[in-house]
Scaffold this active site. Sequence first.
Site, PDB file in Angstrom:
ATOM      1  N   HIS A 343     -60.932  49.123 -15.832  1.00  0.00           N
ATOM      2  CA  HIS A 343     -59.536  49.351 -16.228  1.00  0.00           C
ATOM      3  C   HIS A 343     -59.419  50.128 -17.545  1.00  0.00           C
ATOM      4  CE1 HIS A 343     -58.803  46.744 -12.974  1.00  0.00           C
ATOM      5  NE2 HIS A 343     -58.733  45.586 -13.598  1.00  0.00           N
ATOM      6  N   GLN A 480     -48.020  46.834 -20.434  1.00  0.00           N
ATOM      7  CA  GLN A 480     -47.375  45.619 -19.947  1.00  0.00           C
ATOM      8  C   GLN A 480     -47.490  44.512 -20.981  1.00  0.00           C
ATOM      9  OE1 GLN A 480     -49.815  44.837 -16.453  1.00  0.00           O
ATOM     10  NE2 GLN A 480     -51.092  43.414 -17.571  1.00  0.00           N
TER      11      GLN A 480
END
Length: 594
Positions: A343, A480
């Site tokens: 990621h 986020q």
Amino acid sequence: MATLPSSHCCRIYSSSSSLSYSSSLHRSLQRVAVSPSPKRFVVSAKVSQSVLQQNGVSMQDVAPAVKPVENETAFKKLKDGLLSATAGSVEESKDSSGFSFEETGSTVSITVVGASGDLAKKKIFPALFALYYEGCLPKHFTIFGYARSKMTDAELRTMVSKTLTCRIDQRENCGEKMDQFLERCFYHSGQYDSQDHFAQLDKKLKEHEGGRIPNRLFYLSIPPNIFIDAVRCASLSASSGNGWTRVIVEKPFGRDSESSAALTKALKQYLEEDQIFRIDHYLGKELVENLSVLRFSNLIFEPLWSRQYIRNVQLIFSEDFGTEGRGGYFDNYGIIRDIMQNHLLQILALFAMETPVSLDAEDIRNEKVKVLRSMRPLQLENVVTGQYKSHVRGGVTYPAYTDDKTVPKGSLTPTFAAAALFIDNARWDGVPFLMKAGKALHNKRAEIRVQFRHVPGNLYNRNIGTDLDRATNELVIRVQPDEAIFLKINNKVPGLGMRLDRSNLNLHYAARYSTEIPDAYERLLLDAIEGERRLFIRSDELDAAWSLFTPLLKEIEEKKIIPEYYPYGSRGPVGAHYLAARYKVRWGDVGVEQ
Ligand code: NDP
Ligand code: BG6
């Protein structure tokens, strides 16, 4: 500021992006001309008028007249799908769920392999429903759940229905849409290593495909040790005869360079590279997708995007919960493999790449690979590892990582890591890219922080004080939660004096946009259906990513490096601050004003 006109699933990536939903006849023709279907197929340029008028379901655009290439080798044939073609003259028909077909066209069957599992329930079925709800799925589609658990279609529907949610801004007909969606969901129970069971699935799929050109997407939502069995059986017994067959593979893609290469080699026995969609769901997150837009379509950013103006870049991931329920998996991988090697590294590559020739998947992936190949493999002295320990707060006891029953006692697996990485190219020479990832920390957050250099000869140094670092500009891209992009600037506090403070130029998504942000899995599933590979990992990218981390991981394991223990719910090991300080960096997420 005006919003550029766009439709929620009308996504044109580039002039030659061949599989995008589009409303223009011109684009439809372009798509047909540049077919992304597996190279074994010849796509005729003949497109029925009705298809062109349909305003864009992509598979229908590319598949109306598909002719398999003449038999090459038995092996190639095997890769192409062994089953006989059922498409041809398609009559008005109804599939077994009662959906009526049009006279021509294709259909998409999505098989969720491992449908009884956590990811399928939590993410895949809800994402498929969201796509259906938004009108983004092709007109003719069927969803099959496949797993060993015994379940009827009705039981699958009940299971799936529990996790479906509707878009917040369009609730009115939600119940009705859910029912319609669930009617398209079916279940087949089978073993992952049984060709017979996949052949039974194939039979069922055919019934639903009703003689249309069958396009098939398999989503491998299963533990990695059964990937190959499932791919072998799906490929040999249930791949499409004359449409496309694609396979989405979930991470982990191995646990080091060797195992990853072995997995790729095994997958390629049954699939072409362009049939393999390796998913990294962070690439599907809205603000990660936006990185290129921010950089390449705003004059003010691109000129600053280099060692000349950027002091350091920070990639931060934190979760405020432990490995609950996934300790068994996690212990075999650890946070470096679970979050950093994929990621965070993917975000880094997108952030740091040179301008691609176009927005085509291959052009973007070429640039990402170049970044990865310009990086120095990680050194142990540039890494800090940690593991959470039990902590009591407010009368509540939070468990240690090793309290998890699925984690071996005395495990040294890191649940936290911080690392300094370097890209040895002209643009980024000497700029530290700091990564920090951890579980059971004080908050849940993912963000990119770009700290700019000091203003040379700053006239206002006197007003700033001694802490010059605090006065430099910082661009924060909060992936986020509560998506936002903000730029920290120095500003005069209104009044007669000359007092400066640090303020934010703030693009807060919830305030700016009324539409709900789609889940990453929605974007990626849609891309896989469309054949858009931009956000999926190519095998050479994967190799490059593993070569950066494999020596470090081996060293950590061989030397049995003891992680620094940090209390559950804390900010993580203090070693992360020393590491940053070595490169004259202060983590941007620490402090009062974040
Ligand atoms: P699960 O452990 O829930 O497994 C999915 C299904 O696979 C199970 O329901 C079970 O179905 C079958 N299965 C489980 N273990 C075995 C086994 N040893 N042998 C054969 N079949 C087995 O996995 P998840 O749903 O959590 O994850 C699926 C994939 O996605 C994994 O590769 C995981 O690493 C990855 N992933 C998961 C995430 C998550 O949040 N869960 C996040 C990111 C990636 P049945 O018994 O009915 O056959
Ligand atoms: C997965 C990791 O890839 O990503 C999990 O395996 C992690 O450990 C998850 O919790 C985080 O994803 P998200 O989208 O919730 O930030």
